[in-house]
Scaffold this active site. Structure first.
Site, PDB file in Angstrom:
ATOM      1  N   ASP A  26      -2.129  -2.577  -3.648  1.00 61.55           N
ATOM      2  CA  ASP A  26      -3.070  -1.621  -3.078  1.00 61.55           C
ATOM      3  C   ASP A  26      -4.406  -2.307  -2.758  1.00 61.55           C
ATOM      4  O   ASP A  26      -4.846  -3.196  -3.471  1.00 61.55           O
ATOM      5  CB  ASP A  26      -3.285  -0.495  -4.090  1.00 61.55           C
ATOM      6  CG  ASP A  26      -4.207   0.595  -3.603  1.00 61.55           C
ATOM      7  OD1 ASP A  26      -3.836   1.293  -2.653  1.00 61.55           O
ATOM      8  OD2 ASP A  26      -5.295   0.743  -4.183  1.00 61.55           O
ATOM      9  N   GLU A  52      -1.640  -4.226   1.160  1.00 60.51           N
ATOM     10  CA  GLU A  52      -2.237  -3.203   2.008  1.00 60.51           C
ATOM     11  C   GLU A  52      -3.549  -3.758   2.555  1.00 60.51           C
ATOM     12  O   GLU A  52      -4.559  -3.794   1.867  1.00 60.51           O
ATOM     13  CB  GLU A  52      -2.506  -1.921   1.220  1.00 60.51           C
ATOM     14  CG  GLU A  52      -3.113  -0.825   2.098  1.00 60.51           C
ATOM     15  CD  GLU A  52      -3.818   0.269   1.296  1.00 60.51           C
ATOM     16  OE1 GLU A  52      -3.847   1.409   1.782  1.00 60.51           O
ATOM     17  OE2 GLU A  52      -4.345  -0.032   0.205  1.00 60.51           O
TER      18      GLU A  52
END
Length: 590
Positions: A335, A364
């Site tokens: 993330d 990400e």
């Protein structure tokens, strides 16, 4: 036990009256990781020990092949970071870590387990796979008994009428529907974070970690997670674990009792990130803007971790390896990857790759700038010489092109399907196209069905593109039936809809063939033609099943043609095979 506590209190009072000091009994509240393995490539093991004034204790270990090289004390007296060197020839077994403080001693058992041979050669997800993204809280409630955990800070959890509350989905619910996922043609499952989020607000999404070594009790146990992964493997499916190293939850012991002042960025108070990645690359960027990007907090309840603290970075890197070794995960989705120090994340990726050369990590890196995105993929020829060692990246520019190109009938210059063509024409800047994750949406974006204004024909086009374009396709649970937001004004909570049929008493069951055929409403409660869900599901299933054995799609090259009249055509080909895809998105005509 009660009398023992009274005795200690009396002795403390007695000693205090005579001006004498009291030496508390050695107590260890937690030890991370709780165990490790013999035979790992990296011989250094860090053990975080937490307990009242544990830093005052001296430590010794006596076990063949294990050497205590350092015992690091930080600002909080309640932490000790032990560093052990484990010889590659060390045998599995249990040994004592001896803590001494004055006349007090305490022995902590520690185990080196036998390593499973197949772990070292773990092969990660690849362009051969189709990833199915699941938010566990919203998929299926397989074990209602864990919906409310009285010991947690938000014990009354389930309120399915509230889009921002917990709805009760769990690991058992996913396990009970593995046949559905497998039959769809999916070969890998990516779960939004499953680790403990013991936050006052519930944190149903999972992005406020309060324990990096424990599955959230409302989802199940560590053993439940391991068993789910084992059952996925039995069915030929891989599992990708969602990790968050940029921040933790404010209820983590690190934040409530900081090991050191520099454990967090902006440690003196909340400073919000700018949410901008450009300062990473901007040759004119100020240090102020760079700091806001990397050091700023996402929200006040998610303090930003400082990975330039070497003990913290070691803890996080080791945690990744622990989950690979313990649970057998096949990949990691990291993330907010660029919001962490570049050098720290590069080191983390390299350490995971050293232990598992065939593993895969996707970061990400949320940017619509193609050159900026390319910078983050490992092996890219960056002018500054930096290498992220990050194997895979999420293709946000392509996702944005799909969003802007598909919903329109316009033939104007630069609009419609030409956006997809133009996006792919920049593929020359990427290092490895086979390791780019392509997707029409995820848990943080609008549902693709909403973006397409509920147009079923255009949804089929998007699914066909996912099945035939270069890279690693990922769809969000329910995309196979064009799920839409319950109410777009509800934001993230509204798009993360419950999967109908995942809860006892649901009036509609889209997990079953009969339920899909009978459904007459979508997930927003609005009517759809009878059989709509079944037809869309069967179309997507046919595509992904066909894709499973198509090496030309997994590894082939691409040739495309300039768009005309809002159409788009391309070949996927190799030395022996070719697939031709023609997309007619012109004014809604087939």
């Amino acid at each position: 036990m009660k009398h023992e506590k009274m005795k200690r209190s009396f002795l403390a009072l007695l000693f205090g009256c005579f001006g004498l000091s009291v030496q508390a009994v050695i107590q260890i509240d937690r030890i991370d990781p709780a165990f490790w393995w013999a035979g790992m490539k990296n011989s250094e093991l860090q053990i975080m020990v937490y307990g009242p004034n544990i830093a005052q204790a001296s430590v010794s270990i006596d076990y063949p092949g294990v050497t205590l090289t350092d015992a690091v004390k930080l600002e909080s007296p309640n932490y000790l970071f032990l560093y052990l060197d484990i010889n590659p020839e060390t045998q599995p077994g249990t040994f004592d870590i001896l803590f001494s403080r004055g006349k007090e001693t305490f022995k902590q058992k520690y185990e080196l387990k036998m390593r499973e041979k197949e772990r070292a050669g773990r092969k990660g997800f690849s362009s051969e796979d189709v990833l199915y993204l699941i938010m566990p809280d919203r998929f299926a409630d397989g074990d209602p008994s864990n919906n409310s955990i009285s010991s947690m800070k938000f014990p009354v959890n389930v309120n399915r009428n509230n889009p921002n509350a917990r709805h009760g989905g769990d690991l058992k619910g996913i396990e009970q529907h593995l046949d559905y996922i497998q039959e769809l043609g999916v070969t890998a499952v990516w779960l939004n974070p499953v680790l403990e989020n013991d936050m006052p607000g519930g944190s149903y999404h999972g992005y406020a970690t309060t324990d990096y070594y424990k599955v959230d009790s409302r989802f199940g146990t560590n053993q439940d997670y391991k068993e789910l992964i084992d059952k996925c493997h039995e069915k030929g499916m891989k599992v990708v674990m969602d990790m968050i190293f940029n921040h933790c939850g404010s209820e983590h012991i690190w934040f409530k009792d900081r090991p050191s002042h520099d454990w967090f960025n902006f440690p003196d108070g909340y400073v919000q990130t700018s949410y901008r990645l450009t300062p990473h690359f901007d040759p004119y960027a100020s240090q102020y803007d760079k700091d806001l990007t990397v050091k700023g907090w996402f929200v006040g309840s998610m303090p930003d971790l400082n990975q330039h603290n070497p003990h913290l970075l070691k803890y996080l890197s080791q945690n990744s390896i622990w989950w690979i070794e313990y649970a057998g995960i096949d990949g990691i989705r990291m993330d907010t990857h660029p919001y962490v120090y570049f050098d720290a994340m590069s080191q983390w990726c390299a350490e995971v790759e050293q232990e598992y050369p065939e593993f895969n990590i996707v970061g990400e890196c949320w940017t619509s700038s193609i050159p900026q995105l390319a910078y983050w993929q490992g092996g890219n020829a960056n002018r500054d010489g930096f290498d992220s060692h990050l194997p895979s990246i999420m293709d946000f520019p392509l996702q944005e092109a799909i969003w802007k190109g598909l919903p329109t009938d316009s033939h104007a210059w630069g609009e419609g399907m030409v956006r997809i063509y133009d996006c792919l024409s920049h593929d020359f800047v990427y290092h490895d196209l086979s390791r780019m994750m392509i997707f029409p949406g995820n848990h943080d974006t609008d549902r693709i069905g909403d973006v397409l204004k509920h147009n079923a024909d255009r949804h089929r086009i998007v699914m066909a593109m996912m099945a035939t374009m270069r890279g690693i396709p990922q769809i969000f649970y329910g995309d196979e039936m064009m799920f839409v937001s319950r109410d777009r004004s509800q934001g993230h909570g509204g798009l993360r809809v419950d999967f109908p049929g995942g809860w006892a008493g649901d009036g509609m069951d889209l997990f079953s063939e009969e339920g899909r055929a009978a459904a007459v409403v979508n997930t927003d409660g609005q009517p759809v033609p009878a059989g709509f869900a079944a037809d869309m599901h069967d179309y997507v299933r046919k595509l992904f099943r066909w894709r499973k054995d198509k090496k030309v799609i997994h590894e082939g090259r691409t040739m495309h043609f300039l768009t005309r009249d809002n159409t788009y055509a391309y070949f996927r080909y190799d030395g022996t095979d070719a697939v031709f895809v023609f997309i007619n998105n012109s004014r809604g005509k087939k």
